[in-house]
Design a protein around this motif. Structure first.
Motif, PDB file in Angstrom:
ATOM      1  N   VAL A  84       0.934  -1.228   0.063  1.00 27.13           N
ATOM      2  CA  VAL A  84      -0.054   0.114   0.046  1.00 27.13           C
ATOM      3  C   VAL A  84       0.823   1.256   0.081  1.00 27.13           C
ATOM      4  N   PRO A  88      -4.354   6.196   2.122  1.00 29.86           N
ATOM      5  CA  PRO A  88      -5.631   5.457   1.841  1.00 29.86           C
ATOM      6  C   PRO A  88      -6.655   6.591   2.176  1.00 29.86           C
ATOM      7  N   ARG A  89      -7.796   6.678   1.207  1.00 29.71           N
ATOM      8  CA  ARG A  89      -8.869   7.657   1.624  1.00 29.71           C
ATOM      9  C   ARG A  89     -10.077   6.715   1.733  1.00 29.71           C
ATOM     10  N   PHE A  97      -7.235   3.707  -2.772  1.00 29.47           N
ATOM     11  CA  PHE A  97      -5.672   3.673  -2.149  1.00 29.47           C
ATOM     12  C   PHE A  97      -4.821   3.293  -3.360  1.00 29.47           C
ATOM     13  N   LYS A 118      -4.225   2.003  -9.016  1.00 30.03           N
ATOM     14  CA  LYS A 118      -5.195   2.590  -8.153  1.00 30.03           C
ATOM     15  C   LYS A 118      -6.175   1.521  -7.849  1.00 30.03           C
ATOM     16  N   PRO A 130      -0.261   2.834   4.861  1.00 29.31           N
ATOM     17  CA  PRO A 130       0.957   2.695   3.979  1.00 29.31           C
ATOM     18  C   PRO A 130       1.955   1.874   4.717  1.00 29.31           C
TER      19      PRO A 130
END
Length: 270
Positions: A84, A88-89, A97, A118, A130
């Protein structure tokens, strides 16, 4: 003279941006020939640098276009292992992410996939950070966008972000809590700072703006705030917030250095 040479090289890069497609070999051959003028003095050198910038942009664009998903792998169930990236959203029960694949398989056969993709993960409450290594079953597609006149060029934006594919998660399994690397450490630092600031700023109306300016995390900016930013014509301030923070940090450093030296000089002189 150095500034003129740099401007000529940069102008060559910009020329490619106005072309509807990458040039073929006839034009590339001419550009290669002109680039040899860089060894000549005066205006000939500037022309050579212009051509050299153009060729550099073509080379970078070719590399980027080569790192795209193979059309035969679209809409197939791929098993990928990777890390990752970024922040991240989360939006409701959806996670979006960036992901850096390390290996990928189609029906137990290893296949190549882009270095940067993505992903969207629907109907999940999973917490992503992450640096985590995950194994996903995904379905991917090549970058594309709408062609409505005046609309947002989503495909162009993906190209500038070096994204070679996008898709969604169908199954997942955590492999490792953290894989150390320079990029992962920086992303993890941004992620931790973002969470701490969110706890402090979540009750503030301008909290999302502050978070975006400090860390480039725009997840807390509401639609109404985006609309006000557009109406005021200052969306670009959020878009290039990292540059602004860097300039302020540099100015603070040099101001602090100047004051420190000045105080030392005054103390020694007295």
């Amino acid at each position: 003279m150095y500034a003129i040479n740099l401007f000529a090289f940069s102008a060559g890069i910009i020329v490619l941006l106005f072309m509807p497609q990458l040039p073929g070999w006839p034009l590339l051959g001419i550009a290669i020939g002109i680039s040899l003028f860089v060894f000549l003095p005066g205006k000939w050198c500037i022309a050579g640098l212009l051509a050299l910038g153009f060729l550099f942009a073509c080379w970078r664009a070719e590399l980027q276009l080569a790192d795209r998903l193979d059309p035969h792998l679209e809409k197939q169930d791929l098993r990928i292992v990777g890390v990752v990236q970024g922040l991240p959203r989360s939006s409701g029960s959806t996670l979006r992410f960036d992901f850096r694949p390390q290996k990928a398989w189609l029906d137990e056969q290893q296949v190549p996939v882009p270095q940067h993709i993505k992903l969207s993960w629907y109907e999940t409450q999973q917490h992503l950070e992450p640096g985590q290594q995950w194994q996903f079953v995904v379905r991917l597609k090549r970058p594309h966008g709408t062609q409505n006149p005046g609309g947002f060029d989503y495909e162009g934006w993906l190209f500038r972000q070096s994204v070679g594919a996008s898709g969604y998660v169908r199954a997942a399994r955590l492999q490792s809590a953290f894989q150390a690397s320079a990029a992962a450490v920086l992303d993890k630092l941004r992620f931790d700072l973002s969470h701490k600031l969110q706890g402090i700023l979540q009750q503030q109306e301008a909290g999302g703006i502050v978070l975006a300016l400090v860390l480039g995390d725009r997840s807390l900016i509401s639609d109404a705030q985006w609309q006000r930013l557009r109406q005021a014509g200052i969306v670009h301030l959020v878009a290039i917030s990292g540059l602004h923070i860097g300039l302020l940090a540099a100015a603070g450093f040099w101001l602090g250095r100047f004051l420190s030296v000045s105080i030392q000089y005054i103390v020694v002189s007295s």
